[in-house]
Scaffold this active site. Structure first.
Site: not given
Ligand code: ZN
Length: 332
Positions: A159, A296, A214, A122
């Protein structure tokens, strides 16, 4: 949310790997590994303090973790080898680099000559550029949004801030081992890049390994980390046939080292407790021609995970786990 591509919900997010992973073939083992990790880390820290020592010191993790494998899992083949090579001692690294010349050359290291692309998931600016990031791009097998905003903790920690911080810490560690590190972005652009460009940056850099960083955004009570591996896909510009194998190797090594370094357990809400999930719907993986995984690191919407994700000390451990996994994969 979870990915640069909009993800399916957790229930459907699982082209879960049919193959049991190396480091936990039973969820009970996952718990055992997670439980031992802090002990191993504490032991290592203590050793470093007591011996004063860095170079030449033998990290205890390779001893401790395989022991737990033996106790919990019986046969495990390559798993131990991966675990035991994943955190080489500085002495081992020096000999492994086989540079006859230079124990003292600062530019050298176990990763000298290797290129690693780190993809901070992102972008903090994506929230202000929704029309740009909503544009569809071709991911070979499909069309997806250029990028997504990512999630936040309940207190508003983004995030995209998290991914950039962990990525920068990882870069520092990798560069100290001699790697060339390329970022897909470094807060140097207002939004994006799009997922196809993120993949292209890794491809054009001829990266030896690519890691997209992430954190997840699912309901509270869902905890832990997972690694997303590319499925075999072919369509348009997407052909992952050559990277599926090495990417799994990379992902398994990062999973084991991440658990050990952070003390976190594999996700309790997908991946069947393995910490590994295979997906065929992520442009960042489908378009990659280089070994690549997503990690993640935890669930930003769970208070306990969020307490870790917002801690700089924990993020450093996360970066160390990612780095050690990459080092193991690259044979450093
Ligand atoms: Zn993400």
């Amino acid at each position: 949310m979870r990915y640069d591509d909009s993800p399916p919900p957790p229930e459907s997010a699982s082209s879960v790997s049919p193959d049991p992973p190396w480091y936990t073939r039973r969820s009970t083992l996952a718990v055992a590994v997670a439980a031992l990790a802090p002990t191993a880390l504490a032991g290592w820290v203590l050793t470093q303090v007591l011996t004063g020592s860095g170079p030449g010191g033998q990290p205890p993790q390779p001893k401790a973790l395989p022991a737990s494998h033996t106790a919990g899992a019986g046969a495990h083949g390559a798993g131990d080898a991966k675990a035991s090579t994943a955190t080489p001692s500085p002495a081992a690294s020096t000999s492994a680099s086989a540079s006859a010349s230079a124990p003292a050359a600062p530019a050298k290291g176990p990763l000298a000559g290797r290129t690693v692309v780190i993809d901070p998931g992102h972008n903090t600016g994506n929230f202000k550029h929704t029309s740009e990031i909503d544009r569809q791009v071709d991911i070979g097998t499909n069309r997806k949004e250029c990028d997504t905003t990512g999630t936040t903790t309940n207190s508003g920690y983004m995030e995209a801030e998290f991914t950039l911080d962990v990525s920068r810490r990882t870069r520092t560690l990798l560069e100290s081992k001699g790697a060339k590190v390329v970022f897909t972005h470094d807060a140097d652009r207002p939004w994006g890049p799009c997922i196809d460009e993120r993949a292209r940056i890794g491809n054009e850099a001829k990266a030896d390994a690519v890691v997209s960083v992430h954190a997840d955004g699912v309901s509270a009570g869902n905890r832990g980390f997972h690694i997303i591996l590319p499925a075999t896909v072919k369509g348009g510009a997407a052909d992952t046939s050559k990277i599926v194998g090495p990417s799994r190797d990379l992902g398994e090594r990062i999973a084991g080292n991440f658990a050990r370094s952070t003390g976190s357990a594999p996700a309790n809400y997908l991946g069947s407790g393995t910490g590994l999930v295979v997906r065929d719907d992520l442009g960042g993986l489908n378009l990659s021609t280089r070994p690549k995984v997503f990690i993640e690191c935890g669930n930003m919407r769970d208070a306990k995970d969020a307490a870790q994700l917002t801690s700089p000390e924990w993020r450093q451990k996360a970066a160390e786990g990612i780095t050690n996994g990459i080092v193991g994969f690259l044979g450093g």
